[in-house]
Scaffold this active site. Sequence first.
Site, PDB file in Angstrom:
ATOM      1  N   CYS A   2       0.861  -1.186   0.000  1.00  0.00           N
ATOM      2  CA  CYS A   2       0.000   0.000   0.000  1.00  0.00           C
ATOM      3  C   CYS A   2       0.893   1.230   0.000  1.00  0.00           C
ATOM      4  O   CYS A   2       2.099   1.145   0.133  1.00  0.00           O
ATOM      5  CB  CYS A   2      -0.863   0.017   1.245  1.00  0.00           C
ATOM      6  SG  CYS A   2      -1.829  -1.476   1.484  1.00  0.00           S
ATOM      7  N   ARG A  27       1.460   1.545  -6.049  1.00  0.00           N
ATOM      8  CA  ARG A  27       1.656   0.584  -4.950  1.00  0.00           C
ATOM      9  C   ARG A  27       0.346  -0.080  -4.546  1.00  0.00           C
ATOM     10  O   ARG A  27       0.317  -1.057  -3.806  1.00  0.00           O
ATOM     11  CB  ARG A  27       2.255   1.287  -3.727  1.00  0.00           C
ATOM     12  CG  ARG A  27       3.590   1.935  -3.939  1.00  0.00           C
ATOM     13  CD  ARG A  27       4.037   2.695  -2.695  1.00  0.00           C
ATOM     14  NE  ARG A  27       4.267   1.785  -1.584  1.00  0.00           N
ATOM     15  CZ  ARG A  27       5.432   1.184  -1.348  1.00  0.00           C
ATOM     16  NH1 ARG A  27       6.455   1.435  -2.128  1.00  0.00           N
ATOM     17  NH2 ARG A  27       5.579   0.351  -0.349  1.00  0.00           N
ATOM     18  N   TRP A  78      -3.808  -1.694  -1.212  1.00  0.00           N
ATOM     19  CA  TRP A  78      -3.731  -2.917  -2.013  1.00  0.00           C
ATOM     20  C   TRP A  78      -4.241  -3.989  -1.070  1.00  0.00           C
ATOM     21  O   TRP A  78      -3.509  -4.457  -0.193  1.00  0.00           O
ATOM     22  CB  TRP A  78      -2.300  -3.185  -2.455  1.00  0.00           C
ATOM     23  CG  TRP A  78      -2.174  -4.418  -3.282  1.00  0.00           C
ATOM     24  CD1 TRP A  78      -1.832  -5.661  -2.856  1.00  0.00           C
ATOM     25  CD2 TRP A  78      -2.429  -4.553  -4.673  1.00  0.00           C
ATOM     26  NE1 TRP A  78      -1.847  -6.549  -3.877  1.00  0.00           N
ATOM     27  CE2 TRP A  78      -2.208  -5.897  -5.023  1.00  0.00           C
ATOM     28  CE3 TRP A  78      -2.808  -3.666  -5.662  1.00  0.00           C
ATOM     29  CZ2 TRP A  78      -2.364  -6.375  -6.319  1.00  0.00           C
ATOM     30  CZ3 TRP A  78      -2.953  -4.134  -6.961  1.00  0.00           C
ATOM     31  CH2 TRP A  78      -2.740  -5.477  -7.272  1.00  0.00           C
ATOM     32  N   ASN A 102       0.853  -0.031   6.155  1.00  0.00           N
ATOM     33  CA  ASN A 102       1.279  -0.845   5.019  1.00  0.00           C
ATOM     34  C   ASN A 102       1.976  -2.064   5.607  1.00  0.00           C
ATOM     35  O   ASN A 102       2.929  -1.932   6.363  1.00  0.00           O
ATOM     36  CB  ASN A 102       2.246  -0.072   4.116  1.00  0.00           C
ATOM     37  CG  ASN A 102       2.728  -0.935   2.959  1.00  0.00           C
ATOM     38  OD1 ASN A 102       2.056  -1.899   2.587  1.00  0.00           O
ATOM     39  ND2 ASN A 102       3.894  -0.619   2.419  1.00  0.00           N
ATOM     40  N   GLY A 103       1.447  -3.265   5.287  1.00  0.00           N
ATOM     41  CA  GLY A 103       2.055  -4.488   5.818  1.00  0.00           C
ATOM     42  C   GLY A 103       0.967  -5.486   6.167  1.00  0.00           C
ATOM     43  O   GLY A 103      -0.179  -5.351   5.757  1.00  0.00           O
ATOM     44  N   GLU A 496       8.886 -20.921 -18.966  1.00  0.00           N
ATOM     45  CA  GLU A 496       8.738 -19.560 -18.435  1.00  0.00           C
ATOM     46  C   GLU A 496       9.941 -18.701 -18.815  1.00  0.00           C
ATOM     47  O   GLU A 496       9.795 -17.543 -19.217  1.00  0.00           O
ATOM     48  CB  GLU A 496       8.557 -19.608 -16.923  1.00  0.00           C
ATOM     49  CG  GLU A 496       8.550 -18.265 -16.218  1.00  0.00           C
ATOM     50  CD  GLU A 496       7.465 -17.307 -16.712  1.00  0.00           C
ATOM     51  OE1 GLU A 496       6.559 -17.734 -17.453  1.00  0.00           O
ATOM     52  OE2 GLU A 496       7.559 -16.107 -16.397  1.00  0.00           O
ATOM     53  N   LYS A 500       9.650 -15.237 -20.979  1.00  0.00           N
ATOM     54  CA  LYS A 500      10.220 -13.956 -20.522  1.00  0.00           C
ATOM     55  C   LYS A 500      11.088 -13.361 -21.613  1.00  0.00           C
ATOM     56  O   LYS A 500      10.992 -12.188 -21.936  1.00  0.00           O
ATOM     57  CB  LYS A 500      11.059 -14.172 -19.246  1.00  0.00           C
ATOM     58  CG  LYS A 500      10.253 -14.403 -18.000  1.00  0.00           C
ATOM     59  CD  LYS A 500       9.654 -13.157 -17.392  1.00  0.00           C
ATOM     60  CE  LYS A 500       8.221 -12.856 -17.640  1.00  0.00           C
ATOM     61  NZ  LYS A 500       7.188 -13.801 -17.651  1.00  0.00           N
ATOM     62  N   GLU A 503       9.024 -12.296 -24.905  1.00  0.00           N
ATOM     63  CA  GLU A 503       8.014 -11.237 -24.789  1.00  0.00           C
ATOM     64  C   GLU A 503       8.646  -9.869 -24.528  1.00  0.00           C
ATOM     65  O   GLU A 503       8.043  -8.846 -24.827  1.00  0.00           O
ATOM     66  CB  GLU A 503       6.979 -11.561 -23.728  1.00  0.00           C
ATOM     67  CG  GLU A 503       7.442 -11.509 -22.296  1.00  0.00           C
ATOM     68  CD  GLU A 503       6.277 -11.695 -21.319  1.00  0.00           C
ATOM     69  OE1 GLU A 503       5.178 -11.206 -21.578  1.00  0.00           O
ATOM     70  OE2 GLU A 503       6.493 -12.355 -20.293  1.00  0.00           O
ATOM     71  N   HIS A 519      14.010 -36.173 -29.965  1.00  0.00           N
ATOM     72  CA  HIS A 519      12.842 -36.463 -30.838  1.00  0.00           C
ATOM     73  C   HIS A 519      12.621 -35.347 -31.842  1.00  0.00           C
ATOM     74  O   HIS A 519      11.502 -35.176 -32.327  1.00  0.00           O
ATOM     75  CB  HIS A 519      11.603 -36.648 -29.948  1.00  0.00           C
ATOM     76  CG  HIS A 519      11.751 -37.767 -28.973  1.00  0.00           C
ATOM     77  ND1 HIS A 519      11.735 -39.097 -29.351  1.00  0.00           N
ATOM     78  CD2 HIS A 519      12.002 -37.756 -27.643  1.00  0.00           C
ATOM     79  CE1 HIS A 519      11.922 -39.861 -28.284  1.00  0.00           C
ATOM     80  NE2 HIS A 519      12.085 -39.073 -27.228  1.00  0.00           N
ATOM     81  N   LYS A 618      -1.017  -5.822 -20.085  1.00  0.00           N
ATOM     82  CA  LYS A 618      -0.781  -6.444 -18.773  1.00  0.00           C
ATOM     83  C   LYS A 618      -1.879  -7.450 -18.436  1.00  0.00           C
ATOM     84  O   LYS A 618      -1.621  -8.488 -17.873  1.00  0.00           O
ATOM     85  CB  LYS A 618      -0.696  -5.382 -17.675  1.00  0.00           C
ATOM     86  CG  LYS A 618      -0.415  -5.939 -16.286  1.00  0.00           C
ATOM     87  CD  LYS A 618       0.896  -6.699 -16.240  1.00  0.00           C
ATOM     88  CE  LYS A 618       1.124  -7.398 -14.918  1.00  0.00           C
ATOM     89  NZ  LYS A 618       2.256  -8.345 -14.979  1.00  0.00           N
TER      90      LYS A 618
END
Length: 623
Positions: A2, A27, A78, A102-103, A496, A500, A503, A519, A618
Amino acid sequence: MCGIIGYLGTRTAAPLLLEGLAKLEYRGYDSAGVAILERHDEAPTTHRVRAAGKIAHLVTALEASPTNGTHGIGHTRWATHGGPTQDNAHPHFSEGVSVVHNGIIENHAALRARLLEDGFEFKSETDTEVIAHLIAQALKSHSRLHEAVQASVAQMQGAWALCVISERHPEEIVVARHASPLLIGLHDAETSGHATPEVFVASDVSAILNHTRSVLDLNDGDVATLTIKGAKITDVDLRQVTRRTRRITWNAVAAEKQGYKHFMLKEIHEQPKAIRDTILGHVDGDNIFSKRNFPLPSPHGRVILLACGTSWHAALCGKILIEQLARVPAEVDLASEFRYRQPVIREGDIAIAVSQSGETADTLAAIREAGRLGAKTLSICNVVDSSIARMTGDVIYTHAGPEISVASTKAFTTQLVALSLFSVWLAGRTSSDNGEDEGARDERERALLTTIRNLPSTIESVLEHRERIQRIARRYAQYRDMLYLGRGLGYPVALEGALKLKEISYMHAEGYASGEMKHGPIALIDETMPVVVIATEGPGYEKVISNLEEVRSRGGRVIAVATMGDTQIEQLAEDVIFVPPAHPMLQPIIASVPLQLLAYYIADQRGTDVDQPRNLAKSVTVE
Ligand code: AGP
């Protein structure tokens, strides 16, 4: 994650708080609020305005309910505990005390129960409201707000950055910091153009850079009383201390990235904290998901994981973890394929949607279809109250904080943490038919939980090799293609790593199961096709080594991700990125971090728009 802002001085606080919150919106942006003290002859009162949604909603609410107060705090949220509603928005209030936080307060449930017994009434589902009542209660026996805050944080476990104002203490703001960022902005007439003393507090400099470049960093355990004369600080041992003041030279844009060149690099480096927060949010001692009753598959039921892109790679790891730990059959489907293949869902199946945004149209449609066909549903999301989270009802939130860069990094590793925790949780609730005795299984789960707890520091040690990885990236940045190979849990990591790279750098890259090379794909290998091999210790290591030798014997250049202490790999690979040893089931989390950095540095070298790569969004909210 946050955003917090505070101001005390002679200027009207509201515009300064709103400006700061707008800078901190990256944030967290699901609700926001301010509390500003208004001075009246008889006694100060609190003007509190809060709004669900983006900061713009708070601006509108404040226009409708203005205040000229010069002393206040603000927060953009958040959500971690409780949905993004106005009631859950900060600041939280109790008997003249306002708090923004925040936490995550790990023991908030026990504190809430005690405060309820002491007669406090709760108006929100948040862990933060507990803090407001704790301080109000402490003020009954401590005249100074500083001491009341000290007495309150001494009862708390978890992480917090706090800003507190009180109607009985109209000349000060008290702040406290523990495992969550918070800094103090000191009066800076040159930057602000205001000669009269004032003081700021914020989660990071981006919120206050237009008004001060002179900041003071608090240490964990510090409690500080801010007045227009400056800051009085006590440390975790209650001793009066002074802290380092520094001059900020960044520009505003750099400040939002906290000095990192791109949000992606910042988010890669936020992974230790994101993983710590995800663990904090779901593990209490040795109890995982205590008080959560997620749907369980029936004795003959399956787990079906549905996802797209990076989240699908996480789901592929989830399948292996669920089957190995819980011995429950698990399948993974590309969400975009699932509902068009007339899937067979049996009574007792459960479907899990994995999604950072919780808004991916393909995943939303797939989990809806799975529910329609009779599966019980669950989701693993990063955005609280997102469409997928609301649709499944039961949600495991990853506490990664907002992920700004299009390329997903901290969301991926926190998804893997959530899937690892879910697999251990499920194993403890399903009869094990693999004949493993209870004791051995419990011992293995304890070992896994210990390694999960050590993940943040393990990843911190991997991040220390960033310069070495950057040097390796420079040597491979001009190739046209790259192959990524892995086996077992290393195979989704290979997929993955390749995603990365392609993209964000626009270099063609392909992930492959290393056992599949013979193969067909081995025909590709020559000196123009570098190969990244995930060769960390664990099941299948010897086989990966022989695949690596196949590549080498055909002139392929090899970059290996290997476990520290592996001397054999250095004879075989041209470049080796070492990672610390860890439980084989958690290797995907650790091995993916060097691949994120490799992709990032190659893309940066190639000059692409790392945070907003071409053609990508996104959150893919269209099919
Ligand atoms: C990840 O780097 C990609 N940007 C993309 O594949 C992403 O993972 C995918 O679109 C799924 O998004 P979600 O996790 O928000 O559902």
